[in-house]
Design an enzyme around this catalytic site. Structure first.
Site, PDB file in Angstrom:
ATOM      1  N   PRO A 162      47.629  46.993  41.418  1.00 32.24           N
ATOM      2  CA  PRO A 162      47.748  47.033  42.886  1.00 32.24           C
ATOM      3  C   PRO A 162      48.445  45.792  43.450  1.00 32.24           C
ATOM      4  CG  PRO A 162      45.441  46.711  42.227  1.00 32.24           C
ATOM      5  CD  PRO A 162      46.227  46.914  40.967  1.00 32.24           C
ATOM      6  N   GLU A 163      48.542  44.746  42.615  1.00 30.31           N
ATOM      7  CA  GLU A 163      49.158  43.502  43.103  1.00 30.31           C
ATOM      8  C   GLU A 163      50.264  43.029  42.170  1.00 30.31           C
ATOM      9  OE1 GLU A 163      46.143  40.525  43.784  1.00 30.31           O
ATOM     10  OE2 GLU A 163      44.829  42.064  44.642  1.00 30.31           O
ATOM     11  N   CYS A 209      20.197  35.525   8.398  1.00 27.83           N
ATOM     12  CA  CYS A 209      20.105  34.321   7.557  1.00 27.83           C
ATOM     13  C   CYS A 209      19.475  33.159   8.323  1.00 27.83           C
ATOM     14  CB  CYS A 209      21.493  33.927   7.036  1.00 27.83           C
ATOM     15  SG  CYS A 209      22.482  32.991   8.231  1.00 27.83           S
ATOM     16  N   GLY A 214      46.540  46.790  34.661  1.00 30.26           N
ATOM     17  CA  GLY A 214      45.454  45.939  35.159  1.00 30.26           C
ATOM     18  C   GLY A 214      45.319  44.589  34.506  1.00 30.26           C
ATOM     19  N   HIS A 259      40.645  40.571  22.130  1.00 27.55           N
ATOM     20  CA  HIS A 259      39.704  39.512  22.509  1.00 27.55           C
ATOM     21  C   HIS A 259      38.294  39.768  21.982  1.00 27.55           C
ATOM     22  CE1 HIS A 259      42.312  37.923  26.088  1.00 27.55           C
ATOM     23  NE2 HIS A 259      42.717  37.484  24.912  1.00 27.55           N
TER      24      HIS A 259
HETATM   25  C1  BV8 Z   1      45.889  31.360  21.796  1.00 29.53           C
HETATM   26  C2  BV8 Z   1      37.048  35.501  26.853  1.00 29.53           C
HETATM   27  C3  BV8 Z   1      47.286  30.700  19.989  1.00 29.53           C
HETATM   28  C4  BV8 Z   1      36.588  36.876  26.741  1.00 29.53           C
HETATM   29  C5  BV8 Z   1      39.321  35.323  27.374  1.00 29.53           C
HETATM   30  C6  BV8 Z   1      44.580  24.744  27.884  1.00 29.53           C
HETATM   31  C7  BV8 Z   1      43.388  24.633  27.160  1.00 29.53           C
HETATM   32  C8  BV8 Z   1      43.037  25.600  26.191  1.00 29.53           C
HETATM   33  C9  BV8 Z   1      43.894  26.654  25.963  1.00 29.53           C
HETATM   34  C10 BV8 Z   1      45.062  26.759  26.691  1.00 29.53           C
HETATM   35  C11 BV8 Z   1      45.411  25.809  27.616  1.00 29.53           C
HETATM   36  N1  BV8 Z   1      46.596  26.175  28.172  1.00 29.53           N
HETATM   37  C12 BV8 Z   1      47.011  27.322  27.622  1.00 29.53           C
HETATM   38  C13 BV8 Z   1      46.089  27.691  26.720  1.00 29.53           C
HETATM   39  C14 BV8 Z   1      46.141  28.894  25.934  1.00 29.53           C
HETATM   40  C15 BV8 Z   1      45.089  29.837  26.424  1.00 29.53           C
HETATM   41  C16 BV8 Z   1      45.502  30.409  27.757  1.00 29.53           C
HETATM   42  O1  BV8 Z   1      46.095  31.462  27.829  1.00 29.53           O
HETATM   43  N2  BV8 Z   1      45.229  29.770  28.875  1.00 29.53           N
HETATM   44  C17 BV8 Z   1      45.727  30.257  30.149  1.00 29.53           C
HETATM   45  C18 BV8 Z   1      44.572  30.688  31.019  1.00 29.53           C
HETATM   46  C19 BV8 Z   1      46.558  29.179  30.738  1.00 29.53           C
HETATM   47  N3  BV8 Z   1      45.018  30.908  25.474  1.00 29.53           N
HETATM   48  C20 BV8 Z   1      44.280  30.843  24.401  1.00 29.53           C
HETATM   49  O2  BV8 Z   1      43.578  29.893  24.128  1.00 29.53           O
HETATM   50  C21 BV8 Z   1      44.356  32.045  23.505  1.00 29.53           C
HETATM   51  N4  BV8 Z   1      44.633  31.667  22.182  1.00 29.53           N
HETATM   52  O3  BV8 Z   1      46.835  31.391  22.564  1.00 29.53           O
HETATM   53  O4  BV8 Z   1      46.007  31.061  20.464  1.00 29.53           O
HETATM   54  C22 BV8 Z   1      47.921  31.854  19.317  1.00 29.53           C
HETATM   55  C23 BV8 Z   1      48.935  32.540  19.961  1.00 29.53           C
HETATM   56  C24 BV8 Z   1      49.555  33.609  19.316  1.00 29.53           C
HETATM   57  C25 BV8 Z   1      49.139  33.967  18.059  1.00 29.53           C
HETATM   58  C26 BV8 Z   1      48.095  33.304  17.441  1.00 29.53           C
HETATM   59  C27 BV8 Z   1      47.495  32.237  18.088  1.00 29.53           C
HETATM   60  C28 BV8 Z   1      43.027  32.745  23.519  1.00 29.53           C
HETATM   61  C29 BV8 Z   1      42.791  33.380  24.838  1.00 29.53           C
HETATM   62  C30 BV8 Z   1      41.447  34.075  24.839  1.00 29.53           C
HETATM   63  C31 BV8 Z   1      41.023  34.238  26.180  1.00 29.53           C
HETATM   64  N5  BV8 Z   1      39.732  34.887  26.257  1.00 29.53           N
HETATM   65  N6  BV8 Z   1      38.114  35.499  27.701  1.00 29.53           N
HETATM   66  C32 BV8 Z   1      35.425  37.220  27.581  1.00 29.53           C
HETATM   67  O5  BV8 Z   1      34.410  36.529  27.581  1.00 29.53           O
HETATM   68  O6  BV8 Z   1      35.561  38.252  28.210  1.00 29.53           O
HETATM   69  S1  BV8 Z   1      40.491  35.480  28.607  1.00 29.53           S
HETATM   70  C33 BV8 Z   1      40.090  36.514  29.831  1.00 29.53           C
HETATM   71  O7  BV8 Z   1      41.347  36.702  30.435  1.00 29.53           O
HETATM   72  C34 BV8 Z   1      39.608  37.899  29.488  1.00 29.53           C
HETATM   73  O8  BV8 Z   1      39.461  38.158  28.158  1.00 29.53           O
HETATM   74  C35 BV8 Z   1      40.687  38.757  30.071  1.00 29.53           C
HETATM   75  O9  BV8 Z   1      40.866  39.952  29.392  1.00 29.53           O
HETATM   76  C36 BV8 Z   1      41.861  37.882  29.948  1.00 29.53           C
HETATM   77  C37 BV8 Z   1      43.054  38.292  30.672  1.00 29.53           C
HETATM   78  O10 BV8 Z   1      42.752  38.509  32.022  1.00 29.53           O
HETATM   79  P1  BV8 Z   1      43.107  39.891  32.665  1.00 29.53           P
HETATM   80  O11 BV8 Z   1      42.552  40.961  31.839  1.00 29.53           O
HETATM   81  O12 BV8 Z   1      44.552  39.905  32.930  1.00 29.53           O
HETATM   82  O13 BV8 Z   1      42.256  39.846  33.987  1.00 29.53           O
HETATM   83  P2  BV8 Z   1      42.556  39.096  35.354  1.00 29.53           P
HETATM   84  O14 BV8 Z   1      41.268  39.011  36.086  1.00 29.53           O
HETATM   85  O15 BV8 Z   1      43.303  37.862  35.155  1.00 29.53           O
HETATM   86  O16 BV8 Z   1      43.507  40.083  36.149  1.00 29.53           O
HETATM   87  C38 BV8 Z   1      43.049  41.336  36.601  1.00 29.53           C
HETATM   88  C39 BV8 Z   1      44.255  42.104  37.084  1.00 29.53           C
HETATM   89  O17 BV8 Z   1      43.840  43.415  37.397  1.00 29.53           O
HETATM   90  C40 BV8 Z   1      44.883  41.532  38.355  1.00 29.53           C
HETATM   91  O18 BV8 Z   1      46.283  41.463  38.189  1.00 29.53           O
HETATM   92  C41 BV8 Z   1      44.513  42.558  39.439  1.00 29.53           C
HETATM   93  O19 BV8 Z   1      45.507  42.675  40.462  1.00 29.53           O
HETATM   94  C42 BV8 Z   1      44.414  43.804  38.633  1.00 29.53           C
HETATM   95  N7  BV8 Z   1      43.555  44.860  39.199  1.00 29.53           N
HETATM   96  C43 BV8 Z   1      42.478  44.742  40.014  1.00 29.53           C
HETATM   97  N8  BV8 Z   1      41.957  45.960  40.280  1.00 29.53           N
HETATM   98  C44 BV8 Z   1      42.719  46.854  39.611  1.00 29.53           C
HETATM   99  C45 BV8 Z   1      43.732  46.171  38.932  1.00 29.53           C
HETATM  100  N9  BV8 Z   1      44.667  46.802  38.199  1.00 29.53           N
HETATM  101  C46 BV8 Z   1      44.587  48.149  38.117  1.00 29.53           C
HETATM  102  N10 BV8 Z   1      43.630  48.887  38.728  1.00 29.53           N
HETATM  103  C47 BV8 Z   1      42.677  48.273  39.488  1.00 29.53           C
HETATM  104  N11 BV8 Z   1      41.732  49.020  40.113  1.00 29.53           N
HETATM  105 ZN    ZN Z   2      24.161  34.342   8.982  1.00 30.60          ZN
END
Ligand code: BV8
Ligand code: ZN
Length: 244
Positions: free
Chosen positions: A218-219, A154, A191, A123
Site C-alpha cells: 500500500p506504500e 540436554c 508486503g 528468517h
Molecule cells: C546478514 C528477526 C550477511 C526475526 C529480523 C548494523 C548492525 C547489525 C547488522 C547490520 C547493520 N547494518 C546493516 C546490517 C545488516 C542487517 C540489516 O539488514 N540491517 C538493516 C535493518 C539496516 N542484516 C542482517 O544482519 C542480516 N544478516 O545480512 O548477513 C549475509 C548476507 C548475505 C548472505 C549471507 C550473509 C540478518 C537480518 C535478519 C533480520 N531478522 N528479525 C523476528 O524476530 O521476527 S528482521 C525483520 O525485518 C523481520 O524478520 C522482517 O521480516 C524483516 C523485514 O521486514 P519486513 O518484512 O519488510 O517488514 P516491515 O515492517 O519493514 O515492512 C512492512 C511492509 O509491509 C511495509 O512496506 C508496509 O507498507 C507493508 N504493508 C503494510 N500492510 C500491508 C503491507 N503490504 C501489503 N499488504 C498489507 N496489508
Molecule cells: Zn541441547
C-alpha cells in the site's frame, strides 16, 4: 493510498497467467491483515521495542528471559491469527504452477497454515527453537510457554530458531533460493519495506536473470523503483484480483 490501477492489474494478471516458474517473496505486510503487527511503520513492532535490544545475539546473551518474553508475546499473537486472503491467494498460486517457490521473511508460520508447501523461511520460524549447547533443533508449540527461558532435553539453554540482526543467513537455503530465482520468469514481492536488504538483493538477482517483477504494497518501499510494476494496495485485496 492509491488504487493499484487497472492497467497494472491487467499486466500483472497476464504475466501470472503465462508464468511457468514463479517465486513470491513476502514480508510482514502479508500478515498485517491477519492482525500481526509489522516491524516498521505505524503500529510496527520496532516502534515500542528496539530491535537491537531484542533481536540480536548480544541481547540474548545479556538477557535471555527478556528476549523469550518478547517472543512468547509474539507467539501468542501468531497463534490467535488466521491466514488472510493474501496468504490464501499465494497458496492457490502454488497449486496452479509447475514450478513455484515462496521465500518468506516472516516467522509466523501463517503461510504453512494456509496451505503453502514449498517455502523457504529465510528468517526461520517462531515455532522452532534450537539448543545453544548441543545445536539440537526442535518444535516448540506451547503458548504461553510454561518455562522461560525454555531448555533443551540436554539441559542447555534454547533460543528461537530465528535469524537475528548481525547473524548470517543459512547458506544452503540461500543458495537454493538464488538457484530458483536464476531461472524464474516471474517474481511477486508482497508486503516488505526492503529495509532489511535481502528482498531487494533477491529481486535484483531474479530480474538480472530475466524475471518480470511485481510488487504489492500500500506504500512506497525500497522495492518500488526496482520492480517492473508496483501495485498499490493491501495484499489481501490485491492478490485475489491477480491470481486466477
Ligand atoms: C546478514 C528477526 C550477511 C526475526 C529480523 C548494523 C548492525 C547489525 C547488522 C547490520 C547493520 N547494518 C546493516 C546490517 C545488516 C542487517 C540489516 O539488514 N540491517 C538493516 C535493518 C539496516 N542484516 C542482517 O544482519 C542480516 N544478516 O545480512 O548477513 C549475509 C548476507 C548475505 C548472505 C549471507 C550473509 C540478518 C537480518 C535478519 C533480520 N531478522 N528479525 C523476528 O524476530 O521476527 S528482521 C525483520 O525485518 C523481520 O524478520 C522482517 O521480516 C524483516 C523485514 O521486514 P519486513 O518484512 O519488510 O517488514 P516491515 O515492517 O519493514 O515492512 C512492512 C511492509 O509491509 C511495509 O512496506 C508496509 O507498507 C507493508 N504493508 C503494510 N500492510 C500491508 C503491507 N503490504 C501489503 N499488504 C498489507 N496489508
Ligand atoms: Zn541441547
Amino acid at each position: 493510498m492509491t488504487e493499484p490501477g487497472l492497467e497494472n492489474l491487467e499486466i500483472a494478471r497476464g504475466q501470472i497467467r503465462k508464468a511457468r516458474r514463479l517465486a513470491v517473496i513476502t514480508g510482514a505486510g502479508v500478515s498485517a491483515e491477519s492482525g500481526i503487527p509489522t516491524f516498521r511503520g505505524s503500529g510496527g513492532l520496532w516502534r515500542n521495542f528496539r530491535a537491537e535490544d531484542l533481536a540480536t545475539p548480544s541481547a540474548f546473551q545479556r538477557d535471555p528471559k527478556l528476549v523469550w518474553e518478547w517472543y512468547d508475546w509474539r507467539r501468542g499473537i501468531c497463534k490467535a491469527a488466521e491466514p488472510n486472503p493474501g496468504h490464501l491467494s499465494i497458496a492457490k498460486l502454488e497449486s496452479l504452477l509447475p514450478e513455484f517457490l515462496l521465500i518468506t521473511q516472516n516467522v509466523d508460520g501463517l503461510h504453512n497454515r494456509s496451505g503453502s508447501r514449498n517455502i523457504a523461511e529465510i528468517h526461520g520460524n517462531i515455532w522452532r527453537a534450537r539448543c545453544t549447547l548441543c545445536g539440537n533443533q526442535f518444535d516448540l508449540l506451547e503458548t504461553p510457554l510454561s518455562r522461560i527461558p525454555p531448555r533443551c532435553n540436554c539441559g542447555g539453554l534454547a533460543r528461537p530458531h530465528i535469524v537475528w540482526f548481525g547473524e548470517t543467513y543459512d547458506e544452503e537455503l540461500l543458495e537454493d533460493v538464488l538457484d530458483f530465482l536464476s531461472a524464474a520468469d516471474t517474481l511477486l514481492v508482497v508486503g516488505t519495506s526492503g529495509m532489511v536488504p535481502m528482498p531487494v538483493y533477491l529481486t535484483r538477482h531474479a530480474m538480472s536473470h530475466g524475471a518480470f517483477a511485481i510488487d504489492v504494497n500500500p506504500e512506497d518501499s525500497e522495492l518500488t523503483h526496482v520492480v517492473n510494476i508496483s501495485l498499490r494496495g493491501k495484499a489481501g485485496e490485491v492478490l485475489p484480483q491477480i491470481v486466477p
